[in-house]
Design a protein around this motif. Structure first.
Motif, PDB file in Angstrom:
ATOM      1  N   GLY A  72       0.825  -1.199   0.000  1.00 26.01           N
ATOM      2  CA  GLY A  72       0.000   0.000   0.000  1.00 26.01           C
ATOM      3  C   GLY A  72       0.860   1.249   0.000  1.00 26.01           C
ATOM      4  N   GLY A  73       0.195   2.395  -0.149  1.00 27.74           N
ATOM      5  CA  GLY A  73       0.925   3.645  -0.140  1.00 27.74           C
ATOM      6  C   GLY A  73       0.099   4.771  -0.703  1.00 27.74           C
ATOM      7  N   LEU A  74       0.780   5.889  -0.947  1.00 23.85           N
ATOM      8  CA  LEU A  74       0.144   7.080  -1.508  1.00 23.85           C
ATOM      9  C   LEU A  74       0.467   7.149  -2.994  1.00 23.85           C
ATOM     10  CD1 LEU A  74      -1.300   9.832  -1.213  1.00 23.85           C
ATOM     11  CD2 LEU A  74       0.933  10.810  -0.622  1.00 23.85           C
ATOM     12  N   VAL A  75      -0.553   7.213  -3.823  1.00 21.76           N
ATOM     13  CA  VAL A  75      -0.346   7.287  -5.263  1.00 21.76           C
ATOM     14  C   VAL A  75      -1.264   8.351  -5.847  1.00 21.76           C
ATOM     15  CG1 VAL A  75       0.417   4.905  -5.535  1.00 21.76           C
ATOM     16  CG2 VAL A  75      -2.002   5.437  -5.656  1.00 21.76           C
ATOM     17  N   GLN A  76      -0.898   8.837  -7.017  1.00 21.06           N
ATOM     18  CA  GLN A  76      -1.736   9.818  -7.695  1.00 21.06           C
ATOM     19  C   GLN A  76      -2.818   9.110  -8.505  1.00 21.06           C
ATOM     20  OE1 GLN A  76       0.879  12.370  -9.999  1.00 21.06           O
ATOM     21  NE2 GLN A  76       0.939  13.842  -8.322  1.00 21.06           N
ATOM     22  N   ALA A  77      -3.917   9.802  -8.678  1.00 23.06           N
ATOM     23  CA  ALA A  77      -4.999   9.264  -9.498  1.00 23.06           C
ATOM     24  C   ALA A  77      -4.469   8.923 -10.886  1.00 23.06           C
ATOM     25  CB  ALA A  77      -6.140  10.271  -9.597  1.00 23.06           C
ATOM     26  N   GLY A  78      -4.911   7.791 -11.391  1.00 26.85           N
ATOM     27  CA  GLY A  78      -4.453   7.322 -12.694  1.00 26.85           C
ATOM     28  C   GLY A  78      -3.289   6.356 -12.606  1.00 26.85           C
ATOM     29  N   GLY A  79      -2.677   6.292 -11.450  1.00 26.73           N
ATOM     30  CA  GLY A  79      -1.543   5.405 -11.280  1.00 26.73           C
ATOM     31  C   GLY A  79      -1.966   3.978 -11.000  1.00 26.73           C
ATOM     32  N   SER A  80      -0.968   3.146 -10.718  1.00 22.65           N
ATOM     33  CA  SER A  80      -1.207   1.728 -10.452  1.00 22.65           C
ATOM     34  C   SER A  80      -0.498   1.311  -9.181  1.00 22.65           C
ATOM     35  CB  SER A  80      -0.694   0.870 -11.625  1.00 22.65           C
ATOM     36  OG  SER A  80      -1.379   1.168 -12.814  1.00 22.65           O
TER      37      SER A  80
END
Length: 123
Positions: free
Chosen positions: A8-16
């Protein structure tokens, strides 16, 4: 069975993102599932897979973006999440139950749970 999630983690929208769930049991003949719980919401099933891996299940709400897979030799199940959206933000839990002919889709059907891994999607 003892389950430990990671990835898990912090990702930007559109990422995977790919989540992993490792099991500690000597055998791995379990139906495995991923659930998620967003703040203020009930825990929901997002994917499940039988021991053979031949019949994965996804609810309509996530079909096409999530892929569950497993490596029985490594006793690990994965959840690939593509095209992440802010509404995917949740704690993701891995769950297990003895394999059966019927694919269970409710929380109560699963008797082993991991501690959860946080996924946060920023817009």
């Amino acid at each position: 069975v003892h389950l430990v999630e990671s990835g898990g983690g912090l990702v930007q929208a559109g990422g995977s993102l790919r989540l992993s769930c490792a099991a500690s049991e000597r055998t791995f003949s379990y139906t495995m599932a991923w659930f998620r719980q967003a703040p203020g919401k009930e825990r929901e099933l997002v994917a499940a897979i039988s021991w053979s891996g031949g019949r994965p299940f996804y609810p309509d709400s996530v079909k096409g973006r999530l892929t569950i897979s497993r490596d029985n030799a490594k006793k690990t199940v994965y959840l690939q999440i593509n095209s992440l959206k802010p509404e995917d933000t949740a704690v993701y839990y891995c769950a297990a139950r003895p394999d059966s002919a019927v694919m269970p889709t409710t929380q109560l059907a699963y008797d082993s749970w991991g501690q959860g891994t946080q996924v946060t999607v920023s817009s």
